[in-house]
Design a protein around this motif. Structure first.
Motif, PDB file in Angstrom:
ATOM      1  N   CYS A 164       0.818  -1.221   0.000  1.00 11.81           N
ATOM      2  CA  CYS A 164       0.000   0.000   0.000  1.00 11.81           C
ATOM      3  C   CYS A 164       0.847   1.264   0.000  1.00 11.81           C
ATOM      4  O   CYS A 164       0.296   2.375  -0.035  1.00 11.81           O
ATOM      5  N   VAL A 165       2.163   1.112   0.098  1.00 13.74           N
ATOM      6  CA  VAL A 165       3.026   2.294   0.163  1.00 13.74           C
ATOM      7  C   VAL A 165       3.225   2.839  -1.243  1.00 13.74           C
ATOM      8  O   VAL A 165       3.647   2.119  -2.153  1.00 13.74           O
ATOM      9  N   SER A 166       2.909   4.109  -1.425  1.00 13.33           N
ATOM     10  CA  SER A 166       3.059   4.747  -2.726  1.00 13.33           C
ATOM     11  C   SER A 166       4.490   5.213  -2.922  1.00 13.33           C
ATOM     12  O   SER A 166       5.344   5.088  -2.037  1.00 13.33           O
ATOM     13  N   ASP A 167       4.769   5.765  -4.075  1.00 13.54           N
ATOM     14  CA  ASP A 167       6.122   6.205  -4.394  1.00 13.54           C
ATOM     15  C   ASP A 167       6.614   7.301  -3.461  1.00 13.54           C
ATOM     16  O   ASP A 167       7.827   7.458  -3.250  1.00 13.54           O
ATOM     17  N   ASP A 168       5.684   8.075  -2.907  1.00 16.25           N
ATOM     18  CA  ASP A 168       6.097   9.140  -1.997  1.00 16.25           C
ATOM     19  C   ASP A 168       6.275   8.647  -0.568  1.00 16.25           C
ATOM     20  O   ASP A 168       6.508   9.447   0.344  1.00 16.25           O
ATOM     21  N   GLY A 169       6.163   7.329  -0.350  1.00 15.96           N
ATOM     22  CA  GLY A 169       6.386   6.772   0.965  1.00 15.96           C
ATOM     23  C   GLY A 169       5.183   6.801   1.878  1.00 15.96           C
ATOM     24  O   GLY A 169       5.264   6.373   3.030  1.00 15.96           O
ATOM     25  N   LYS A 170       4.058   7.265   1.395  1.00 13.62           N
ATOM     26  CA  LYS A 170       2.864   7.334   2.222  1.00 13.62           C
ATOM     27  C   LYS A 170       1.985   6.105   2.008  1.00 13.62           C
ATOM     28  O   LYS A 170       2.039   5.467   0.963  1.00 13.62           O
ATOM     29  N   ILE A 171       1.168   5.825   3.023  1.00 10.72           N
ATOM     30  CA  ILE A 171       0.205   4.742   2.898  1.00 10.72           C
ATOM     31  C   ILE A 171      -0.955   5.198   2.024  1.00 10.72           C
ATOM     32  O   ILE A 171      -1.629   6.178   2.330  1.00 10.72           O
ATOM     33  N   CYS A 172      -1.142   4.501   0.901  1.00  9.64           N
ATOM     34  CA  CYS A 172      -2.220   4.819  -0.040  1.00  9.64           C
ATOM     35  C   CYS A 172      -2.178   6.293  -0.436  1.00  9.64           C
ATOM     36  O   CYS A 172      -3.229   6.938  -0.578  1.00  9.64           O
ATOM     37  N   SER A 173      -0.979   6.830  -0.576  1.00  4.79           N
ATOM     38  CA  SER A 173      -0.778   8.229  -0.987  1.00  4.79           C
ATOM     39  C   SER A 173      -1.457   9.216  -0.061  1.00  4.79           C
ATOM     40  O   SER A 173      -1.687  10.369  -0.436  1.00  4.79           O
ATOM     41  N   GLY A 174      -1.795   8.761   1.135  1.00  7.14           N
ATOM     42  CA  GLY A 174      -2.487   9.635   2.073  1.00  7.14           C
ATOM     43  C   GLY A 174      -3.926   9.906   1.691  1.00  7.14           C
ATOM     44  O   GLY A 174      -4.572  10.804   2.245  1.00  7.14           O
ATOM     45  N   ARG A 175      -4.476   9.088   0.781  1.00  6.57           N
ATOM     46  CA  ARG A 175      -5.829   9.344   0.261  1.00  6.57           C
ATOM     47  C   ARG A 175      -6.724   8.128   0.454  1.00  6.57           C
ATOM     48  O   ARG A 175      -7.713   7.959  -0.231  1.00  6.57           O
TER      49      ARG A 175
END
Length: 808
Positions: free
Chosen positions: A635-646
């Motif tokens: 679930c980690v996006s390229d920016d390092g966030k879980i689900c892109s924070g969305r």
């Protein structure tokens, strides 16, 4: 993803249309197909707004996990076997009377519940050094007998089943370490030119090897093959000279299998003298008996002269393939090789005609047992074969030998350097109930899990290996096991002794017929084990006693069955039945370890333990049946966030909650334009075509496409195509009319066929009449008779004798 609605006439079906559109987009959004399937949607709350679609998945997840209190442990020993983290409280007044299994729990939980630390049984695995001399830096010299190349040298392990412990092993190949080299040469006829080449090998080889070590010794042996048929020539005329009658070379020595010619010595001139005395022999088939020679050179340590404090190099020079185990059966040798030394007083192999050739496994075992590095010096034609053998025999290298052995010195030096540049650990006498895992840390400092070998080393480099050990179970009491870790080809070794922690200290204070157990049981580790016929926490009741006035003590609640219908009430306690499906337990037999949710037929998905009808999931899994992973890596996006924070990560997949977000990690952001059309256009290849069936069986057709400016366009028909129910009378008339029409058609076809057939028959009749050639009054069959037939007769007169003999 924003949806701009131009017309509200289709707003009621917007949810389903959008769902189908998401499915039809494919590619990145395939993971949403199940959640977008309206017919099988598992979501519990769906809310629709004109500016977006939000899907909320409700659910209750429990993270509690306590494998120790699963109810399966009834003694301290059983508790320790459940899990390495489980502990047992041996305190007498600990816990509730009915909760016998409450003594088995995590150590911190036991302390919180009032168990004093001295009464907690929770042994841990560990290790202790017994001999740890420091590593040496140089091999030769006055102290060469004390050279240490492995650290530590002896260690003791105390293992609790399932509880891992690890220790570090360091290996350092020292500089200027003594070398013993035994040259084993094929003296079959094809090696004659090689024998001429190595007549002064000793001097030259010693000069090169002294550049690498100041303590070098050299030995020599030779081999041909077994002197029996079909391996050699056995006719009487070949006994003394197998080359008898051979035109190319008519004089050679009798065939022999292995002959030890020179024990290891630092006097290299003796090597030259011994080589110059040798003559070639002759065998019958192409393969040689070299493996017999290798094994004898390895196991006859005293006669060969192998030193304990030296590298052992065995150079095997040949130009052909070797005989292997079972080849000896061709000559009637059915006894396998025994792996022992069989050199007679003449230093010749005496069991050549009694035992089969050795196997590769036996050869590898004896070479490793005696710390011998085997160097195959073979011609290029057989390089691949011997290269494959090196994978089966540890500590073996192969080098290409010139046809006349001119490169033998450089070959040996290269092989020696290659051997010295590698360190590989081997494990001897590995107990079957132990798991060993090795991690090598070589010169780059990076740990390499699963590797036990380091290469490209320089003399004096130190490499380390982390060894992780855990026991799978408990052997019989009092069992001590051991194993050895050795660098391949080194004399040094690490001895590891293993002791098992399977017993509790409190068992040393076990007392039979204890007063604490009403003299009817054995008191051990804080609880009573009653004698047969006695029951109760303190063995206070006899089996079969039932107080009907106190049956309520065996009911979970008023009105419920005694012992939940899965046990009997005895001594005011429930004795649970046994079940073929698992264990039934609990104060009122209300629990078991098999009535939990399953996934694909597997209890708790195989990721948890069933406790009292509820799955206690292992770490990293949640859900009613433990099929939902808490791993968020996917679930980690390229920016390092879980689900892109969305969105949120549920069961390893992103559920996007922000309008406009989509994708595996909710990284996408789309604008969708919703419009209406009067026709269903399908010409555009970039348009995805969708058909959706509504609740009232109407078909709604629409297309999904992406505009160059990034907008997503959803085009739907203004009105759905709804099917109209057919009229019953119309259907009836149509069916009747169809039947009548088919009957008329069939009659017409029948009439047509008959008419055509009659016309053909009449035409045939007319044709027959026209071919007639007679008058109507005459009979064409009648033919007039012939009244007479002319005949010519010629009469001749003969004398005719009468019946009685007269002549007329």
């Amino acid at each position: 993803m924003w949806i701009i609605v131009q017309s509200s006439s289709i707003a009621s079906d917007l949810t389903r249309v959008f769902t189908c559109a998401v499915i039809c987009t494919g590619h990145q959004l395939q993971s949403y197909v199940r959640r977008c399937d309206v017919e099988r949607m598992e979501t519990k709350t769906i809310s629709l707004m004109l500016n977006g679609l939000f899907i909320y998945v409700g659910g209750k997840y429990k993270y509690s996990l306590n494998v120790c209190m699963s109810g399966s442990a009834t003694s301290c020993e059983e508790c320790l076997l459940i899990h390495p983290s489980c502990a047992w409280c041996a305190q007498e007044d600990f816990g509730q009377v009915r909760t016998l299994n409450s003594r088995c729990d995590f150590s911190q939980n036991l302390q919180k519940r009032g168990c004093d630390a001295p009464f907690i049984e929770s042994p841990r695995s560990g290790s202790s050094l017994l001999r740890s001399k420091p590593l040496s830096s140089k091999g030769s010299g006055v102290t060469q007998y004390d050279v240490i190349q492995i650290y530590p040298q002896k260690i003791s392990l105390s293992l609790r089943p399932g509880d891992q412990t690890s220790f570090e092993v360091q290996v350092r190949p020292v500089e200027d370490y003594p070398v013993d080299l035994y040259y084993l040469m094929d003296l079959s006829l094809s090696m004659k030119d090689d024998l001429d080449t190595i007549r002064n090998l000793g001097t030259k080889l010693a000069e090169e090897m002294r550049k690498l070590t100041s303590n070098f010794r050299l030995g020599f042996g030779s081999f041909v093959d077994k002197n029996i048929s079909p391996f050699s020539y056995t006719a009487p005329k070949y006994q003394d000279n197998p080359c008898n009658g051979y035109k190319l070379f008519s004089n050679c020595v009798p065939t022999f299998d292995f002959r030890h010619l020179l024990s290891l010595t630092d006097k290299v001139d003796r090597f030259n003298e011994e080589v110059q005395k040798q003559m070639v022999s002759r065998n019958r088939d192409a393969p040689e008996g070299g493996f017999d020679a290798i094994l004898q050179a390895a196991v006859c340590k005293e006669k060969i002269g192998w030193r304990k404090e030296a590298y052992h190099l065995l150079v095997f020079a040949t130009d052909d393939i070797p005989h292997l185990a079972l080849d000896g059966k061709l000559g009637g040798l059915v006894h396998p090789h025994d792996g022992q030394c069989h050199l007679n007083d003449k230093n010749e192999y005496s069991a050549a005609n009694k035992m089969d050739y050795p196997s590769l496994a036996l050869l590898g075992e004896k070479l490793a047992e005696n710390n011998i590095f085997l160097i195959f010096a073979v011609t290029k034609r057989h390089y691949v074969l011997y290269k494959n053998l090196t994978a089966l025999i540890p500590g073996t290298t192969v080098e290409i030998l010139d046809q006349d052995s001119k490169n033998i010195i450089q070959l040996i030096v290269n092989a020696y350097n290659n051997i010295r540049s590698k360190v590989e650990l081997s494990v001897w006498d590995h107990p079957e109930d132990l798991n060993l895992a090795l991690t090598a840390t070589c010169q780059d400092g990076q740990p390499l899990t699963g590797l036990r070998k380091c290469a490209d080393l320089k003399i004096g480099d130190t490499v380390s290996f982390n060894v992780t050990v855990d026991a799978r179970g408990c052997p019989p009491k009092g069992t001590r096991k051991s194993f050895t870790i050795r660098p391949v080809g080194f004399k040094d070794r690490l001895e590891v002794s293993v002791d098992y922690h399977c017993d509790c200290r409190c068992t040393y204070f076990t007392k039979t017929n204890s007063s604490r157990c009403n003299s009817a049981g054995t008191y051990s580790c804080g609880m009573c084990r009653c004698e047969p016929g006695h029951l109760g926490v303190r063995c206070e009741c006899e089996e079969g006693e039932v107080d009907h006035q106190h049956l309520s003590a065996c009911r979970e609640a008023e009105g419920k069955q005694v012992c939940s219908g899965r046990g009997e009430c005895s001594c005011n306690q429930c004795l649970c039945y046994e079940s073929e499906f698992g264990k039934i337990y609990g104060t009122f037999c209300e629990c078991d370890d098999f009535s939990c949710a399953r996934h694909k037929g597997i209890l708790c998905s195989g990721h948890g333990e069933c406790h009292c009808g509820e799955c206690k999931c292992h770490a990293g899994y949640i859900g009613d049946n433990c099929n939902c992973s808490t791993e968020t890596t996917s679930c980690v996006s390229d920016d390092g966030k879980i689900c892109s924070g969305r969105g949120s990560c549920v069961c390893g997949r992103c559920q996007c909650t922000e309008p406009g977000a989509f994708g595996d990690t909710c990284e996408g952001d789309r604008h969708m334009w919703l419009q209406q059309a009067s026709q269903y256009e399908t010409d555009d290849s970039n348009t995805v075509q969708c058909v959706y069936k509504t609740e009232n069986d109407c078909v709604m057709k629409f297309t999904y496409s992406e505009h160059a400016n990034g907008q997503s366009i959803l085009t739907a028909l203004k009105e759905p195509e709804c099917a109209v129910a057919p009229n019953a009378m119309t259907v009836l008339l149509a069916v009747v009319g169809s039947i009548l029409l088919m009957g008329i058609v069939l009659l017409a076809l029948w009439k047509l066929v008959i008419t055509i057939h009659d016309h053909r028959e009449f035409a045939r009749f007319q044709s027959a009449r026209s071919r007639a050639r007679y008058e109507m009054a005459s009979n064409p069959v009648y033919k007039q008779s012939i009244p007479f037939h002319p005949m010519e007769t010629d009469f001749h007169m003969h004398s005719i004798k009468s019946c009685n003999g007269g002549v007329h």
